[in-house]
Design a protein around this motif. Structure first.
Motif, PDB file in Angstrom:
ATOM      1  N   HIS A 129      -4.607  -0.252  -4.823  1.00 27.16           N
ATOM      2  CA  HIS A 129      -5.334   0.923  -5.293  1.00 27.16           C
ATOM      3  C   HIS A 129      -6.711   0.982  -4.620  1.00 27.16           C
ATOM      4  O   HIS A 129      -7.395  -0.039  -4.481  1.00 27.16           O
ATOM      5  CB  HIS A 129      -5.512   0.870  -6.809  1.00 27.16           C
ATOM      6  CG  HIS A 129      -4.214   0.971  -7.564  1.00 27.16           C
ATOM      7  ND1 HIS A 129      -3.640   2.176  -7.876  1.00 27.16           N
ATOM      8  CD2 HIS A 129      -3.390   0.016  -8.050  1.00 27.16           C
ATOM      9  CE1 HIS A 129      -2.507   1.961  -8.540  1.00 27.16           C
ATOM     10  NE2 HIS A 129      -2.338   0.662  -8.658  1.00 27.16           N
ATOM     11  N   ARG A 130      -7.108   2.169  -4.213  1.00 30.17           N
ATOM     12  CA  ARG A 130      -8.367   2.333  -3.484  1.00 30.17           C
ATOM     13  C   ARG A 130      -9.557   1.770  -4.262  1.00 30.17           C
ATOM     14  O   ARG A 130     -10.402   1.066  -3.698  1.00 30.17           O
ATOM     15  CB  ARG A 130      -8.608   3.820  -3.180  1.00 30.17           C
ATOM     16  CG  ARG A 130      -9.963   4.104  -2.511  1.00 30.17           C
ATOM     17  CD  ARG A 130     -10.180   5.590  -2.339  1.00 30.17           C
ATOM     18  NE  ARG A 130      -9.250   6.137  -1.379  1.00 30.17           N
ATOM     19  CZ  ARG A 130      -9.490   6.195  -0.063  1.00 30.17           C
ATOM     20  NH1 ARG A 130     -10.623   5.735   0.428  1.00 30.17           N
ATOM     21  NH2 ARG A 130      -8.606   6.722   0.746  1.00 30.17           N
ATOM     22  N   LYS A 131      -9.635   2.071  -5.543  1.00 29.87           N
ATOM     23  CA  LYS A 131     -10.765   1.610  -6.350  1.00 29.87           C
ATOM     24  C   LYS A 131     -10.854   0.088  -6.358  1.00 29.87           C
ATOM     25  O   LYS A 131     -11.939  -0.494  -6.265  1.00 29.87           O
ATOM     26  CB  LYS A 131     -10.652   2.135  -7.782  1.00 29.87           C
ATOM     27  CG  LYS A 131     -10.917   3.617  -7.944  1.00 29.87           C
ATOM     28  CD  LYS A 131     -12.402   3.914  -7.752  1.00 29.87           C
ATOM     29  CE  LYS A 131     -12.679   5.400  -8.003  1.00 29.87           C
ATOM     30  NZ  LYS A 131     -14.101   5.724  -7.780  1.00 29.87           N
ATOM     31  N   ILE A 132      -9.708  -0.561  -6.480  1.00 28.09           N
ATOM     32  CA  ILE A 132      -9.705  -2.022  -6.510  1.00 28.09           C
ATOM     33  C   ILE A 132     -10.146  -2.573  -5.164  1.00 28.09           C
ATOM     34  O   ILE A 132     -10.977  -3.488  -5.093  1.00 28.09           O
ATOM     35  CB  ILE A 132      -8.309  -2.537  -6.894  1.00 28.09           C
ATOM     36  CG1 ILE A 132      -7.952  -2.130  -8.329  1.00 28.09           C
ATOM     37  CG2 ILE A 132      -8.234  -4.047  -6.740  1.00 28.09           C
ATOM     38  CD1 ILE A 132      -6.559  -2.524  -8.756  1.00 28.09           C
ATOM     39  N   THR A 133      -9.600  -2.027  -4.075  1.00 26.14           N
ATOM     40  CA  THR A 133      -9.980  -2.499  -2.739  1.00 26.14           C
ATOM     41  C   THR A 133     -11.472  -2.363  -2.514  1.00 26.14           C
ATOM     42  O   THR A 133     -12.129  -3.274  -1.980  1.00 26.14           O
ATOM     43  CB  THR A 133      -9.202  -1.727  -1.665  1.00 26.14           C
ATOM     44  OG1 THR A 133      -7.800  -1.970  -1.836  1.00 26.14           O
ATOM     45  CG2 THR A 133      -9.610  -2.173  -0.274  1.00 26.14           C
ATOM     46  N   GLU A 134     -12.034  -1.231  -2.907  1.00 25.90           N
ATOM     47  CA  GLU A 134     -13.471  -1.018  -2.703  1.00 25.90           C
ATOM     48  C   GLU A 134     -14.305  -1.977  -3.539  1.00 25.90           C
ATOM     49  O   GLU A 134     -15.342  -2.465  -3.079  1.00 25.90           O
ATOM     50  CB  GLU A 134     -13.822   0.431  -3.023  1.00 25.90           C
ATOM     51  CG  GLU A 134     -13.250   1.419  -2.003  1.00 25.90           C
ATOM     52  CD  GLU A 134     -13.612   2.859  -2.322  1.00 25.90           C
ATOM     53  OE1 GLU A 134     -14.117   3.109  -3.460  1.00 25.90           O
ATOM     54  OE2 GLU A 134     -13.414   3.732  -1.458  1.00 25.90           O
ATOM     55  N   MET A 135     -13.867  -2.281  -4.765  1.00 28.02           N
ATOM     56  CA  MET A 135     -14.589  -3.252  -5.579  1.00 28.02           C
ATOM     57  C   MET A 135     -14.532  -4.639  -4.959  1.00 28.02           C
ATOM     58  O   MET A 135     -15.523  -5.388  -4.978  1.00 28.02           O
ATOM     59  CB  MET A 135     -14.038  -3.265  -7.004  1.00 28.02           C
ATOM     60  CG  MET A 135     -14.392  -2.048  -7.829  1.00 28.02           C
ATOM     61  SD  MET A 135     -13.956  -2.221  -9.582  1.00 28.02           S
ATOM     62  CE  MET A 135     -12.184  -2.114  -9.507  1.00 28.02           C
ATOM     63  N   VAL A 136     -13.382  -4.994  -4.408  1.00 24.53           N
ATOM     64  CA  VAL A 136     -13.234  -6.299  -3.762  1.00 24.53           C
ATOM     65  C   VAL A 136     -14.170  -6.408  -2.564  1.00 24.53           C
ATOM     66  O   VAL A 136     -14.909  -7.393  -2.416  1.00 24.53           O
ATOM     67  CB  VAL A 136     -11.769  -6.527  -3.337  1.00 24.53           C
ATOM     68  CG1 VAL A 136     -11.653  -7.777  -2.472  1.00 24.53           C
ATOM     69  CG2 VAL A 136     -10.862  -6.650  -4.548  1.00 24.53           C
ATOM     70  N   VAL A 137     -14.160  -5.405  -1.694  1.00 28.73           N
ATOM     71  CA  VAL A 137     -14.998  -5.448  -0.490  1.00 28.73           C
ATOM     72  C   VAL A 137     -16.473  -5.409  -0.860  1.00 28.73           C
ATOM     73  O   VAL A 137     -17.300  -6.089  -0.235  1.00 28.73           O
ATOM     74  CB  VAL A 137     -14.618  -4.296   0.456  1.00 28.73           C
ATOM     75  CG1 VAL A 137     -15.525  -4.294   1.685  1.00 28.73           C
ATOM     76  CG2 VAL A 137     -13.161  -4.413   0.888  1.00 28.73           C
ATOM     77  N   ARG A 138     -16.823  -4.636  -1.877  1.00 25.56           N
ATOM     78  CA  ARG A 138     -18.227  -4.597  -2.310  1.00 25.56           C
ATOM     79  C   ARG A 138     -18.683  -5.979  -2.766  1.00 25.56           C
ATOM     80  O   ARG A 138     -19.816  -6.400  -2.490  1.00 25.56           O
ATOM     81  CB  ARG A 138     -18.420  -3.578  -3.429  1.00 25.56           C
ATOM     82  CG  ARG A 138     -19.876  -3.468  -3.896  1.00 25.56           C
ATOM     83  CD  ARG A 138     -20.050  -2.465  -5.019  1.00 25.56           C
ATOM     84  NE  ARG A 138     -19.959  -1.093  -4.522  1.00 25.56           N
ATOM     85  CZ  ARG A 138     -18.999  -0.237  -4.865  1.00 25.56           C
ATOM     86  NH1 ARG A 138     -18.033  -0.632  -5.685  1.00 25.56           N
ATOM     87  NH2 ARG A 138     -18.996   0.994  -4.395  1.00 25.56           N
ATOM     88  N   SER A 139     -17.809  -6.709  -3.457  1.00 23.95           N
ATOM     89  CA  SER A 139     -18.201  -8.038  -3.917  1.00 23.95           C
ATOM     90  C   SER A 139     -18.391  -8.991  -2.733  1.00 23.95           C
ATOM     91  O   SER A 139     -19.279  -9.852  -2.761  1.00 23.95           O
ATOM     92  CB  SER A 139     -17.142  -8.591  -4.880  1.00 23.95           C
ATOM     93  OG  SER A 139     -15.931  -8.932  -4.216  1.00 23.95           O
ATOM     94  N   ILE A 140     -17.600  -8.848  -1.677  1.00 15.11           N
ATOM     95  CA  ILE A 140     -17.781  -9.664  -0.468  1.00 15.11           C
ATOM     96  C   ILE A 140     -19.105  -9.328   0.199  1.00 15.11           C
ATOM     97  O   ILE A 140     -19.867 -10.224   0.602  1.00 15.11           O
ATOM     98  CB  ILE A 140     -16.607  -9.449   0.504  1.00 15.11           C
ATOM     99  CG1 ILE A 140     -15.304  -9.975  -0.099  1.00 15.11           C
ATOM    100  CG2 ILE A 140     -16.885 -10.133   1.846  1.00 15.11           C
ATOM    101  CD1 ILE A 140     -14.080  -9.692   0.761  1.00 15.11           C
TER     102      ILE A 140
END
Length: 540
Positions: A129-140
């Motif tokens: 899901h786009r929202k999950i991917t963006e949250m993951v990358v933001r945390s990195i």
């Protein structure tokens, strides 16, 4: 059951800033804040109801017909609860004394200015899901910026959809940051193939032995400081090769599934701390683990992860579908590597339950239990000389517990037929009290006190044991719905496959029957036949 439209709405409402960090990172258990007056009141009412039940239910457990059954159940209980208590004591020692000292020393190293040369994030994803991917990358991005260390995201991908999301997000959010994205498009399906291709690309690049490589899934969101708490430990312990971290779940789905997952993570924290006291863990969780690059660049490691397989007496030679984290762990265990658990390095696993929650639960059990059984036997075969004795016995205990867990319900049903409903009520009271006592330990490792834990714990143990008994003779049959609904060994229609399926059914049947016979014999319900009876049956 959660529909696709409800899932999309829920994901739209999940914002990264609403995922709260622990107020005090050293107080990873949640502290005294969860022990509210309402919680104490609920516990008091719970134990009061148990006491009323003990005083009012007819006591038939010591009757002459069922006394032996009670002794067997009690002996098994003493053994299992004693083992649980051993883990609890070891976990307390690690959490209260050993790890705080490690963390202080690591913090001193970090504050002195030491940093690793480079961070490599090995990330795999598949139509997330786009929202999950963006949250993951933001945390990195946040971890790279806060640590001041250059980084590379090595993306193992099989679909342009995920690549575009990450590329566009980095272009918007990571401008000016020393962070590189390298996309390795896989040409063979499966997560193992994706990781193998990434590691081969790393081995051809400028990755050095002491660089740190973070293995993480595309749905794992790093909490603030998760990486910086792991990094100095690799400087503190030059022989440390891998560490795994704490997890918390964000479940978009039925509430009972969320409570079950939270209970599982509480069990995980307790067990991980106990194991880490012996400088080993029983799994390097694929959600997120940190490795020193030295072993990861070895051809033997890459091939094991890519093409790990098992030669089975019934199913022949077959490759593992999931369980890449177990393969990496087995390699490290075989190599005698120092491994640790970092309890205050936290990440969030996002579980989106679309469809039946019960079906997802059973699928997870089959995958987890299958991975454990496929790797447990060969790890035990290494022997206690290749690892601390406690860790070796933990592996043995995993094989024993799946059988012993089924003994007490079998005995309880037998005693119910003998003495009637009163014995079943006594057994239910026993479960209510004993599982709540175990849950009191779990509450210490859960960030909320959930009163459903005792019953979730019991049915979790029961279903997990049954699934393990089913899987142990069907190790080649694998399914993984998380990455394109992959499957292996499930659709064989050849004569050989039919024979193997029937043989697996026969072995399961014989094992369960033997479990019943041995259980009934040791409970005094079935005596051993005398020699005269055996001779008469044989016709001598």
């Amino acid at each position: 059951m959660v529909s696709v439209s409800e899932t999309k709405v829920a994901l739209e409402n999940v914002k990264y800033h609403t995922i709260k960090s622990i107020d005090d990172p050293t107080d990873w258990r949640g502290g005294r804040h969860k022990w509210t007056f309402l919680v104490w009141l609920k516990l008091s009412v719970y134990f009061a109801c148990c006491l009323i039940g003990v005083l009012t239910v007819p006591n038939v457990i010591w009757d002459i017909e069922t006394r032996q059954i009670t002794f067997v159940i009690g002996a098994l209980g003493i053994w299992r609860y004693g083992w649980w208590f051993t883990h609890a004591v070891r976990a307390y020692i690690y959490g209260k004394f050993v790890y705080p000292r490690m963390r202080r020393e690591g913090q001193n190293i970090w504050e002195s200015g030491w940093r690793p040369r480079h961070l490599h994030f090995m990330m795999t994803t598949y139509k997330e899901h786009r929202k999950i991917t963006e949250m993951v990358v933001r945390s990195i991005i946040r971890e790279i910026a806060d640590s001041g260390v250059s980084g590379t995201i090595w993306l193992g991908s099989s679909d342009r959809y995920d690549e575009d999301i990450i590329q566009n997000f980095l272009a918007r959010e990571a401008a000016g940051l020393d962070l590189t994205l390298r996309i390795i498009r896989q040409n063979v399906s499966g997560k193992r193939a994706a990781i193998g291709l990434v590691l081969r690309a790393m081995s051809r690049s400028s990755v050095q032995d002491d660089d740190l490589v973070i293995f993480m899934d595309g749905d794992f969101i790093l909490d603030k400081g998760a990486i910086s708490r792991c990094m100095p430990l690799f400087k503190l312990y030059p022989d440390l090769q891998a560490c795994t971290t704490d997890e918390e779940v964000i479940c978009i789905g039925p509430r009972w599934v969320e409570n079950w997952l939270k209970m599982r993570f509480s069990q995980r924290r307790l067990a991980m701390q106990s194991h880490a006291l012996s400088r080993r863990v029983l799994t390097l969780t694929g959600r997120m683990s940190v490795f020193r690059a030295r072993h990861l660049l070895q051809y033997e490691f890459i091939r094991l992860l890519e093409a790990d397989h098992l030669s089975h007496w019934l199913w022949g030679d077959f490759r593992f579908l999931s369980g890449d984290d177990k393969s990496t762990w087995y390699y490290m265990l075989k190599s005698g590597a120092h491994m640790r658990y970092v309890p205050d390095a936290l990440g969030y696993t996002v579980e989106v339950i679309e469809g039946s929650g019960l079906d997802r639960m059973v699928q997870n059990f089959r995958r987890w239990s299958g991975n454990m059984l496929r790797n447990g036997a060969r790890a035990i075969a290494l022997g206690p000389r290749r690892m601390p004795l406690f860790i070796w016995w933990c592996l043995v205990d995993q094989r024993l517990s799946m059988w012993t867990m089924l003994v007490s319900p079998v005995l309880a049903l037998c005693a119910t037929f003998i003495k009637g409903f009163a014995y079943l009520l006594s057994y239910i009271l026993f479960i209510a009290i004993s599982r709540m006592l175990l849950s009191l330990f779990l509450f210490g490792y859960s960030r909320r006190v959930i009163m459903h834990y005792p019953w979730i714990l019991y049915f979790n143990q029961l279903i997990n044991a049954a699934v393990k008994v089913y899987c142990i003779f069907r190790l080649s049959k694998q399914r993984w719905s998380n990455r394109g609904n992959q499957s292996a060994g499930l659709d064989g229609g050849s004569l050989l496959e039919v024979y193997r399926d029937n043989m697996a059914n026969w072995c399961t049947f014989v094992s369960v029957v033997l479990l019943f016979i041995v259980t009934l014999h040791y409970s005094g319900l079935i005596p051993v036949p005398s020699q005269e009876i055996l001779r008469s049956v044989a016709g001598f």
